[in-house]
Design a protein around this motif. Structure first.
Motif, PDB file in Angstrom:
ATOM      1  N   GLU A 180       0.827  -1.531   0.254  1.00 54.48           N
ATOM      2  CA  GLU A 180       0.110  -0.092   0.254  1.00 54.48           C
ATOM      3  C   GLU A 180       1.014   1.539  -0.095  1.00 54.48           C
ATOM      4  O   GLU A 180       0.447   2.596  -0.690  1.00 54.48           O
ATOM      5  CB  GLU A 180      -0.818   0.221   0.945  1.00 54.48           C
ATOM      6  CG  GLU A 180      -2.226  -1.356   1.129  1.00 54.48           C
ATOM      7  CD  GLU A 180      -1.834  -2.380   1.881  1.00 54.48           C
ATOM      8  OE1 GLU A 180      -2.493  -3.139   1.618  1.00 54.48           O
ATOM      9  OE2 GLU A 180      -0.140  -2.303   1.660  1.00 54.48           O
ATOM     10  N   TYR A 181       1.993   0.722   0.420  1.00 50.51           N
ATOM     11  CA  TYR A 181       2.733   2.533   0.491  1.00 50.51           C
ATOM     12  C   TYR A 181       4.202   2.577   0.167  1.00 50.51           C
ATOM     13  O   TYR A 181       5.203   2.668   0.503  1.00 50.51           O
ATOM     14  CB  TYR A 181       3.454   2.995   2.649  1.00 50.51           C
ATOM     15  CG  TYR A 181       1.847   3.184   2.423  1.00 50.51           C
ATOM     16  CD1 TYR A 181       1.692   5.143   3.119  1.00 50.51           C
ATOM     17  CD2 TYR A 181       0.811   2.454   3.735  1.00 50.51           C
ATOM     18  CE1 TYR A 181       0.518   5.478   3.762  1.00 50.51           C
ATOM     19  CE2 TYR A 181      -0.364   3.123   3.964  1.00 50.51           C
ATOM     20  CZ  TYR A 181      -0.250   4.933   3.714  1.00 50.51           C
ATOM     21  OH  TYR A 181      -1.277   5.407   4.508  1.00 50.51           O
ATOM     22  N   ALA A 182       3.856   1.387  -0.630  1.00 48.66           N
ATOM     23  CA  ALA A 182       5.451   1.037  -1.721  1.00 48.66           C
ATOM     24  C   ALA A 182       6.137   2.045  -2.472  1.00 48.66           C
ATOM     25  O   ALA A 182       6.830   2.330  -2.996  1.00 48.66           O
ATOM     26  CB  ALA A 182       5.170  -0.119  -2.754  1.00 48.66           C
ATOM     27  N   ASP A 183       5.213   3.190  -3.585  1.00 48.88           N
ATOM     28  CA  ASP A 183       5.715   4.608  -3.555  1.00 48.88           C
ATOM     29  C   ASP A 183       5.683   5.787  -3.196  1.00 48.88           C
ATOM     30  O   ASP A 183       5.904   6.824  -3.422  1.00 48.88           O
ATOM     31  CB  ASP A 183       4.526   4.849  -4.863  1.00 48.88           C
ATOM     32  CG  ASP A 183       4.569   3.157  -5.843  1.00 48.88           C
ATOM     33  OD1 ASP A 183       5.579   2.313  -5.767  1.00 48.88           O
ATOM     34  OD2 ASP A 183       2.795   2.950  -6.396  1.00 48.88           O
ATOM     35  N   SER A 184       5.225   5.228  -2.026  1.00 42.84           N
ATOM     36  CA  SER A 184       5.607   6.514  -0.530  1.00 42.84           C
ATOM     37  C   SER A 184       6.700   6.606   0.059  1.00 42.84           C
ATOM     38  O   SER A 184       7.123   5.232   0.295  1.00 42.84           O
ATOM     39  CB  SER A 184       4.257   6.693   0.501  1.00 42.84           C
ATOM     40  OG  SER A 184       4.427   7.609   1.135  1.00 42.84           O
ATOM     41  N   GLU A 185       7.231   7.476   0.866  1.00 46.42           N
ATOM     42  CA  GLU A 185       9.204   7.814   1.156  1.00 46.42           C
ATOM     43  C   GLU A 185       9.019   7.007   2.374  1.00 46.42           C
ATOM     44  O   GLU A 185       8.507   8.066   3.196  1.00 46.42           O
ATOM     45  CB  GLU A 185       9.582   8.516   0.663  1.00 46.42           C
ATOM     46  CG  GLU A 185      10.900   8.803   1.112  1.00 46.42           C
ATOM     47  CD  GLU A 185      12.052   8.056   0.095  1.00 46.42           C
ATOM     48  OE1 GLU A 185      13.402   7.580   0.433  1.00 46.42           O
ATOM     49  OE2 GLU A 185      11.870   7.720  -0.644  1.00 46.42           O
ATOM     50  N   PRO A 186       9.269   6.695   3.259  1.00 39.99           N
ATOM     51  CA  PRO A 186       9.391   6.047   4.419  1.00 39.99           C
ATOM     52  C   PRO A 186       9.973   7.263   5.477  1.00 39.99           C
ATOM     53  O   PRO A 186      10.883   8.325   4.877  1.00 39.99           O
ATOM     54  CB  PRO A 186       9.682   4.491   4.896  1.00 39.99           C
ATOM     55  CG  PRO A 186      10.332   4.615   3.633  1.00 39.99           C
ATOM     56  CD  PRO A 186      10.471   5.688   2.570  1.00 39.99           C
ATOM     57  N   PRO A 187       9.767   7.634   6.294  1.00 36.65           N
ATOM     58  CA  PRO A 187      10.800   8.829   7.062  1.00 36.65           C
ATOM     59  C   PRO A 187      12.279   7.583   7.348  1.00 36.65           C
ATOM     60  O   PRO A 187      13.005   6.681   7.977  1.00 36.65           O
ATOM     61  CB  PRO A 187      10.619   8.058   8.620  1.00 36.65           C
ATOM     62  CG  PRO A 187       8.391   7.992   8.769  1.00 36.65           C
ATOM     63  CD  PRO A 187       8.851   7.001   7.490  1.00 36.65           C
ATOM     64  N   ALA A 188      13.029   8.928   6.960  1.00 39.79           N
ATOM     65  CA  ALA A 188      14.231   8.449   7.305  1.00 39.79           C
ATOM     66  C   ALA A 188      14.986   7.623   7.724  1.00 39.79           C
ATOM     67  O   ALA A 188      15.734   7.448   8.001  1.00 39.79           O
ATOM     68  CB  ALA A 188      14.653   9.395   6.305  1.00 39.79           C
ATOM     69  N   ASP A 189      14.255   8.386   9.531  1.00 41.29           N
ATOM     70  CA  ASP A 189      15.036   8.076  10.821  1.00 41.29           C
ATOM     71  C   ASP A 189      14.244   7.210  10.687  1.00 41.29           C
ATOM     72  O   ASP A 189      14.342   6.935  12.320  1.00 41.29           O
ATOM     73  CB  ASP A 189      15.028   8.823  11.789  1.00 41.29           C
ATOM     74  CG  ASP A 189      13.161   9.755  11.617  1.00 41.29           C
ATOM     75  OD1 ASP A 189      12.514   9.207  11.337  1.00 41.29           O
ATOM     76  OD2 ASP A 189      12.997  10.399  12.525  1.00 41.29           O
ATOM     77  N   THR A 190      13.302   5.878  10.311  1.00 39.15           N
ATOM     78  CA  THR A 190      12.808   4.925  11.181  1.00 39.15           C
ATOM     79  C   THR A 190      14.010   3.294  12.108  1.00 39.15           C
ATOM     80  O   THR A 190      14.760   3.767  11.360  1.00 39.15           O
ATOM     81  CB  THR A 190      12.445   3.835   9.627  1.00 39.15           C
ATOM     82  OG1 THR A 190      11.504   4.951   8.488  1.00 39.15           O
ATOM     83  CG2 THR A 190      11.709   2.310   9.959  1.00 39.15           C
ATOM     84  N   VAL A 191      13.785   3.426  13.132  1.00 43.98           N
ATOM     85  CA  VAL A 191      14.384   3.246  14.100  1.00 43.98           C
ATOM     86  C   VAL A 191      13.610   1.042  13.727  1.00 43.98           C
ATOM     87  O   VAL A 191      12.274   0.870  13.775  1.00 43.98           O
ATOM     88  CB  VAL A 191      14.086   3.197  15.212  1.00 43.98           C
ATOM     89  CG1 VAL A 191      15.013   1.828  16.327  1.00 43.98           C
ATOM     90  CG2 VAL A 191      14.003   4.405  15.292  1.00 43.98           C
TER      91      VAL A 191
END
Length: 415
Positions: free
Chosen positions: A294-305
């Protein structure tokens, strides 16, 4: 009560209440009787107990450990062991909270009865205690505090007050039948931490702003009187287990991953949080570093833990507890015991066991391995589904099971 005196809490509670016929909760806040006089008790013997004991014979544990039936507790979910060691409170995903008492200290419960029968609960899954004896219960959309639960539980009427009034933990329009089991813990900062699962497999983008603001799909933190609410953790799909590392005050929590992506992905999660406001990846990641469709084309948060430990996919990691006792051998001290409830949609069932994860001196996760298992039989049927793990004062462990409707006790003798 650290944040407010009990008298101030009572006054604030009463001031906020409408001038209507008093509810039982209002009466309890004024230390008035409600008229409720009857308890519901749970039979502790009979064929049911015998069948559970038979199941326990097949549970595999490391050498020197044994597991025994501690109590018959219908729908047993998360537990809170009283600081005085008198009683253990057990939540459910239904409408009951149970008090479990071992009066003669033979490490088998003598009495299980409904706690606070004059109060109507709605999914009271998450009880937790403060060190000074205040019991908090996180329901689907309310949080109540019981300032002297270990004393008042002997009566049907129990002193009780709002921390978060009904309908204010989440917006009422966001109430759901899915992912409604809250859990809580009191941190070293004397604040109350509560998990709030988001109700979808993967929520739609239009929900993002509301959920981020309210902490839905996260963990919130507040003062013990309900003031000062803030979002502490973001990007959490549905956490139903958390605890504080007593060595350094860091928050750890389990999280349940996205369904429908296959039997072996994405992994379950055991997470370590080292600072307020960290983001743990959902909905961009469905578990571990596995991206959601569902979010494959959306940039995830750069600081994901990313998780401290990737657990087996779909095992449903729930309650967890840092072991601080002295009964078990030294290699278990400071480590994490956690419950895997078991998969509901995997082709071959997995989980239904208690895991142990070592924690290194620097606070990082060490090896994670099965500790107690055998609740899935040769036919792939569940004989039990562990939910939560808590420690008694003697250093033994309690394990709750909502399928069998029981609590087990694991002890160590070294023999």
């Amino acid at each position: 009560m650290p944040a407010k005196s009990l008298a101030a809490t009572v006054a604030a509670t009463l001031f906020a209440m409408p001038a209507l016929a008093q509810s039982n909760l209002e009466k309890l806040g004024e230390f008035k009787q409600t008229g409720v006089t009857e308890f519901q008790f749970v039979e502790q013997g009979g064929d049911n107990a015998a069948a559970i004991r038979e199941t326990l014979k097949r549970i595999k544990l490391p050498a020197g450990f044994k597991i025994e039936l501690y109590a018959i507790v219908p729908d047993a979910r998360h537990m809170a062991v009283g600081p005085q060691g008198i009683v253990t409170f057990v939540g459910t995903r239904k409408t009951d909270v149970w008090s479990v008492t071992d009066r003669n200290k033979d490490r088998v419960a003598d009495e299980v009865k409904r706690f606070a029968p004059s109060i109507e609960f709605a999914i009271p899954n998450g009880p937790c205690f403060s060190t000074d004896g205040f019991l908090y219960i996180a329901e689907q959309n309310r949080v109540l505090v019981y300032p002297a639960a270990e004393f008042f539980y002997e009566s049907p009427d129990v002193a009780a007050f709002n921390v978060v009034p009904k309908g204010e933990l989440i917006p009422v329009e966001e109430e759901s039948y899915n992912h409604t089991a809250r859990v809580c813990v009191i941190g070293p900062d004397d604040k109350l931490y509560i998990t709030i699962g988001q109700p979808f497999n993967v929520f739609a983008p239009e929900k993002m702003d509301l959920y981020t603001q309210k902490g839905i799909g996260g963990i919130i933190r507040m003062n013990r009187d309900g003031s000062g609410r803030e979002v502490y953790s973001y990007g959490v799909r549905n956490s139903v287990g958390l605890d504080i590392n007593p060595a350094n005050g860091e928050l750890w929590f389990t999280d349940n991953q996205v369904d429908g992506m296959g039997d072996d992905i994405p992994p379950g999660e055991l997470n370590r949080q080292t600072a307020k406001g960290q983001h743990f990846g959902f909905p961009w990641y469905g578990g571990g570093d596995t991206r959601t469709n569902e979010y494959a084309d959306s940039e995830p948060p750069a600081d994901t833990v990313f998780p401290a430990v990737d657990m087996v996919a779909h095992a449903a990691d729930l309650g967890m507890h840092f072991y601080t006792g002295k009964m078990f051998p030294a290699q278990y001290r400071g480590g994490i015991f956690s419950a895997q409830h078991g998969s509901w949609n995997r082709t071959t069932p997995v989980g239904a066991r208690v895991m142990f994860t070592a924690v290194n001196e620097d606070g990082s996760a060490g090896e994670s391995r099965p500790f107690a298992e055998g609740w899935i039989d040769e036919n792939g049927e569940y004989l039990g589904r562990p939910v939560d793990v808590k420690q008694l004062r003697d250093g033994s462990l309690l394990v709750s099971d909502d399928l069998a409707g029981a609590i087990y006790r694991i002890s160590y003798s070294g023999e």
